[in-house]
Structure formats: C-alpha cells, structure tokens
Design a protein around this motif. Structure first.
Motif, short mmCIF file in Angstrom:
data_model
loop_
_atom_site.label_atom_id
_atom_site.label_comp_id
_atom_site.label_asym_id
_atom_site.label_seq_id
_atom_site.Cartn_x
_atom_site.Cartn_y
_atom_site.Cartn_z
N HIS A 9 0.88 -1.19 0.00
CA HIS A 9 0.00 0.00 0.00
C HIS A 9 0.90 1.22 0.00
O HIS A 9 1.90 1.25 0.72
CB HIS A 9 -0.91 0.01 1.23
N PHE A 15 -6.68 2.20 5.66
CA PHE A 15 -7.29 1.10 6.41
C PHE A 15 -6.43 -0.16 6.26
O PHE A 15 -6.25 -0.94 7.20
CB PHE A 15 -8.72 0.85 5.91
N THR A 16 -5.89 -0.35 5.08
CA THR A 16 -5.13 -1.58 4.78
C THR A 16 -3.95 -1.78 5.72
O THR A 16 -3.63 -2.89 6.10
CB THR A 16 -4.67 -1.56 3.30
N VAL A 88 -7.46 -3.25 -3.37
CA VAL A 88 -7.75 -3.57 -4.77
C VAL A 88 -7.71 -2.28 -5.59
O VAL A 88 -8.37 -1.30 -5.26
CB VAL A 88 -9.12 -4.26 -4.89
N TRP A 90 -8.23 -1.19 -9.51
CA TRP A 90 -8.69 -1.62 -10.84
C TRP A 90 -8.83 -3.16 -10.90
O TRP A 90 -8.28 -3.81 -11.77
CB TRP A 90 -7.79 -1.07 -11.96
N THR A 91 -9.58 -3.67 -9.92
CA THR A 91 -9.95 -5.09 -9.86
C THR A 91 -8.75 -6.04 -9.82
O THR A 91 -8.84 -7.19 -10.23
CB THR A 91 -10.90 -5.45 -11.04
N THR A 127 -8.68 -5.15 0.44
CA THR A 127 -9.71 -4.17 0.78
C THR A 127 -10.26 -3.58 -0.52
O THR A 127 -9.50 -3.37 -1.48
CB THR A 127 -9.14 -3.04 1.66
N GLY A 129 -13.23 -0.72 -2.39
CA GLY A 129 -14.14 0.41 -2.24
C GLY A 129 -15.58 -0.04 -2.46
O GLY A 129 -16.50 0.34 -1.73
N HIS A 130 -15.79 -0.87 -3.44
CA HIS A 130 -17.13 -1.39 -3.73
C HIS A 130 -17.55 -2.39 -2.67
O HIS A 130 -16.72 -3.02 -2.03
CB HIS A 130 -17.16 -2.08 -5.10
N ARG A 175 -17.21 2.07 5.88
CA ARG A 175 -15.81 2.12 6.35
C ARG A 175 -15.77 2.27 7.87
O ARG A 175 -15.12 1.47 8.55
CB ARG A 175 -15.08 3.28 5.66
#
Ligand SMILES: Cc1cc2nc3c(=O)[nH]c(=O)nc-3n(C[C@H](O)[C@H](O)[C@H](O)COP(=O)(O)O)c2cc1C
Length: 198
Positions: A9, A15-16, A88, A90-91, A127, A129-130, A175
């Motif tokens: 990260h 958060f990660t 994550v 871009w997937t 982790t 966002g979606h 979150r």
C-alpha cells in the motif's frame, strides 16, 4: 511456524495498514513468527528487466537472478504460509505487487521444475471500495479471486483463502461502521492462520 507477509500500500494513512497490523498481532499472539515485505517501503523494483524476460520466456533456469528476487524467494521457502495484504486497484493487486509476481514467480521457482516450497497456507486479505454485492453483480469478485487463487497461488499452497474487506473507501459509510469488526477478523485470521479451517 512462520508466515511471510507481502504487504503493498502506498500510504500508512490507510485502512489496509491497520489490516496488516491486526493480522500480524494475531500471528504473534498465537506464538508464531512472521516476516514482512513492505513493497513500497522497500522500494521493490516493479519492472521486469529484458534479461529477466528473456530468461523466463525461454524457460531457462540459468542462474543470475537478481539479489532482490532471490531474497524474496528465500523468504518464501523459509516460511509455512504466504499472506498478501493490499487494496484492490482496478480489480487487481496494485501495480507494485503485480511487478513482484512478474519478477519473483520465476521459471524454475514458481513454474516449470519448481523449487518453490509447497506452503501449508495461502491467504489473501484485500480491501475494496465497492461492496461485495456490487462486485458480484458484475462478476468482478470471482475474477479477483480466480486470478489470485486459481492462478497466482495455484498448486503452491495446500489451503488457499480469499478474504475481502469491502465498502472500505473513504466515501462509504461502511468504512467506519465495519472498521473494528473487520480488524477483529484480520486479527483472528492471524491468530488462527495455522489452525485447521472448519
Ligand atoms: C487507483 C485506485 C483504484 C481503485 N480501484 C478499485 C477497484 O477496482 N475496485 C474497488 O472496489 N475499489 C477500488 N479502489 C478503492 C480502494 O480499494 C479502496 O479505497 C481501499 O480499499 C480503501 O482502503 P485504504 O484506506 O487502505 O486505501 C481503488 C482505489 C484507487 C486509489
């Protein structure tokens, strides 16, 4: 037992990184050991060199792997589990971690006549966002899991597990709501890393 933690990260304000710290605390509290590769902090080289490309693309096991690659491979072969912790992007994994796979998963180590140890456990803690329901709707959750477990960890670990802490973007109410619960899960995953899964 030893866990090798590959953490990626760009910021400690994330958060990660709390997932990383909670997970590691769990490993230590269970009486086990860990080794950490913090890829940004190490400034790990992301790009494969031409020499590395020609070696792998010609299925050569010639020596002369770079010292930073050999160091990562030694960490793997002296461990019993490998754990990936990342947000994550871009997937997929962040580019820096993708580059780690490109360079460390070499021919003769991770494929071909493998010298990589078959590890007891492979764990992914990522982790997003979606939310999981959003990711499932577009089949992105299964893509992410398939690439990590069905390709990158395939036949490299006895037991593979993929955990997503979802809805963790700063724009999402989940979150704050799930912060402590998620970190408790990360802690328990560390504490029970080597326990049989029910
Ligand atoms: C460049 C970038 C790409 C991202 N791509 C995705 C994505 O494809 N899917 C998703 O669910 N979240 C995505 N996110 C959101 C991050 O996964 C999310 O912000 C992170 O998990 C929150 O944790 P953090 O505080 O540790 O950064 C992206 C974030 C960034 C910065």
């Amino acid at each position: 037992m030893k866990a090798f933690v590959v953490y990626c990260h760009p910021s400690e304000d994330s958060f990660t990184r709390h997932v990383r710290d909670s997970f590691i605390k769990g490993v230590v509290d269970s009486g086990n050991e860990y080794e950490l590769s913090d890829l940004y902090k190490m400034n790990f080289q992301t790009d494969m060199t031409e020499k590395e490309y020609l070696r792998d693309s010609n299925y050569r096991t010639t020596p002369g792997l770079a010292e930073d690659v050999l160091a990562e491979q030694r960490k793997i072969n002296s461990s019993d589990a490998i754990v990936f912790i990342y947000p994550v992007f871009w997937t997929d994994v962040p580019a820096k971690l993708k580059g780690w796979f490109d360079r460390v998963w070499t021919y003769g180590f991770a494929y071909g006549e493998k010298s990589m140890k078959l590890l007891q456990k492979g764990l992914v803690l990522c982790t997003t966002g979606h939310t999981k329901s959003e990711l499932k709707k577009y089949k992105l959750l299964e893509s992410m899991e398939k690439v990590m477990l069905g390709d990158r960890l395939f036949k490299k670990v006895h037991d593979a597990e993929f955990i997503v802490f979802d809805g963790m973007t700063k724009a999402c109410d989940l979150r704050e709501k799930n912060w402590n619960k998620n970190l408790e899960t990360a802690y328990q995953k560390g504490k029970n890393l080597f326990a049989p899964r029910s």
